[in-house]
Design an enzyme around this catalytic site. Sequence first.
Site, PDB file in Angstrom:
ATOM      1  N   CYS A 104      38.994  38.763  38.760  1.00 50.36           N
ATOM      2  CA  CYS A 104      39.526  37.635  39.528  1.00 50.36           C
ATOM      3  C   CYS A 104      41.031  37.547  39.291  1.00 50.36           C
ATOM      4  CB  CYS A 104      38.798  36.383  39.066  1.00 50.36           C
ATOM      5  SG  CYS A 104      39.659  34.830  39.167  1.00 50.36           S
ATOM      6  N   CYS A 140      42.313  34.543  37.362  1.00 48.48           N
ATOM      7  CA  CYS A 140      41.826  34.662  35.979  1.00 48.48           C
ATOM      8  C   CYS A 140      42.719  35.611  35.187  1.00 48.48           C
ATOM      9  CB  CYS A 140      40.388  35.160  35.951  1.00 48.48           C
ATOM     10  SG  CYS A 140      39.218  34.126  36.857  1.00 48.48           S
TER      11      CYS A 140
END
Length: 173
Positions: free
Chosen positions: A83, A86
Amino acid sequence: MTWLKKRWRYVVILAVVAAGIGIIVVSQLNANAEAGASVTYGDEGTQGSSTEAGAPGDGASVLPVGLDTGGLPMLLDLGSDSCAPCKMMVPELAALAEEYHGVLKVVVIDVYENQGLARSFQLRAIPTQLFLDAEGRELGRHIGFMSKDQMAAAWKDLGVDLDEAKADGDGSP
């Protein structure tokens, strides 16, 4: 009649393509689940894999069995190494953990490796940061990217002054 036969061919071709895409997506999800990892910043030996946790906001500890706050407030970041936001959080979380070492525990958990946690924390998106008190009760949560300074400000808004605790040097905010 021939145009009807041509349409059926298109329907069959589309169904085969959709099935192929579905197989690729499922195999990618499985690969991500196998490749994911939990990372702990600060104290070692606090990674949990059990999915037993209290419901968010019920006043009970939301921590899974095996994950301990160590008597410190904890920032639990739930995300994935696949991600983009992330990945952007990684240096911010590391800087936060370094600056508030001994005052705050920062734990990063990959939700694809620990899928039960995502369900138990009722996540809607990643990254999600859970702000937990020293007993493991959820004080608040945030969805999306946060800088180190935004996370420190969020703690202050929740009534935990990390800078004051760091200045006191006793590790108890």
